[in-house]
Design a protein around this motif. Structure first.
Motif, PDB file in Angstrom:
ATOM      1  N   SER A  64       0.833  -1.210   0.000  1.00 35.05           N
ATOM      2  CA  SER A  64       0.000   0.000   0.000  1.00 35.05           C
ATOM      3  C   SER A  64       0.862   1.252   0.000  1.00 35.05           C
ATOM      4  CB  SER A  64      -0.939   0.001   1.209  1.00 35.05           C
ATOM      5  OG  SER A  64      -1.864  -1.044   1.104  1.00 35.05           O
ATOM      6  N   LEU A  67       2.404   1.723  -3.467  1.00 35.39           N
ATOM      7  CA  LEU A  67       1.414   2.236  -4.407  1.00 35.39           C
ATOM      8  C   LEU A  67       1.159   3.724  -4.162  1.00 35.39           C
ATOM      9  CD1 LEU A  67      -1.085  -0.739  -4.473  1.00 35.39           C
ATOM     10  CD2 LEU A  67       0.371   0.037  -6.353  1.00 35.39           C
ATOM     11  N   ARG A  98       3.345  -0.953 -10.777  1.00 34.02           N
ATOM     12  CA  ARG A  98       2.185  -0.828  -9.881  1.00 34.02           C
ATOM     13  C   ARG A  98       1.294  -2.068  -9.956  1.00 34.02           C
ATOM     14  NH1 ARG A  98       0.460   3.759  -7.678  1.00 34.02           N
ATOM     15  NH2 ARG A  98      -1.696   3.406  -8.328  1.00 34.02           N
ATOM     16  N   SER A  99       1.206  -2.680 -11.115  1.00 35.87           N
ATOM     17  CA  SER A  99       0.427  -3.905 -11.256  1.00 35.87           C
ATOM     18  C   SER A  99       1.036  -5.031 -10.413  1.00 35.87           C
ATOM     19  CB  SER A  99       0.366  -4.319 -12.722  1.00 35.87           C
ATOM     20  OG  SER A  99      -0.294  -5.549 -12.864  1.00 35.87           O
ATOM     21  N   ARG A 102       0.444  -4.198  -6.764  1.00 30.63           N
ATOM     22  CA  ARG A 102      -0.976  -4.371  -6.423  1.00 30.63           C
ATOM     23  C   ARG A 102      -1.301  -5.842  -6.186  1.00 30.63           C
ATOM     24  NH1 ARG A 102      -2.709  -2.007 -10.461  1.00 30.63           N
ATOM     25  NH2 ARG A 102      -2.604   0.102  -9.642  1.00 30.63           N
TER      26      ARG A 102
END
Length: 124
Positions: A64, A67, A98-99, A102
């Motif tokens: 988190s 991100l 980011r993918s 995530r």
């Protein structure tokens, strides 16, 4: 983070009133009149469960944060070359990064291998 009796009691008996002297179950004074005091075995089992879960929670928390640190790369004006200069030249690198991050936020693992954050390249 060390998991102990207070954390276990917060899960087992939310809102219960109690006091703890020291770190041992023998130092637990149960003050609540409506919620029954959990056994030492139940408290120890909850401490073990919370301790086992901690690496996954740490992974989720770190993901988190990573991100959050790269949220700026999703702003259309930053990554859209039709907008005024300067703009980000490698938005796809950040989208891929980011993918991957995530995925670790959604399905945390105990010992994550973190992707390498790309370095922003800007137009002149």
């Amino acid at each position: 983070q060390t998991i102990g009796i207070p954390e276990a009691l917060a899960v087992l008996t939310p809102g219960a009133e109690w006091a703890l002297t020291g770190t041992q179950y023998s130092g637990l004074v149960w003050l609540d009149k409506t919620i029954p005091m959990p056994t030492e075995q139940a408290v120890n089992a909850e401490i073990a469960a919370l301790t086992a879960q901690q690496p996954f929670e740490d992974c989720k928390k770190q993901a988190s944060l990573l991100l959050y640190e790269t949220d700026w790369t999703t702003i259309p004006d930053v990554a859209d070359p039709t907008k005024s200069n300067p703009y980000l030249l490698n938005p796809n690198d950040f989208a891929s990064y980011r993918s991957d991050v995530r995925k670790l936020a959604v399905r945390p693992v105990a010992n994550p291998t973190w992707p390498i954050k790309p370095v922003a390249r800007w137009s002149a």
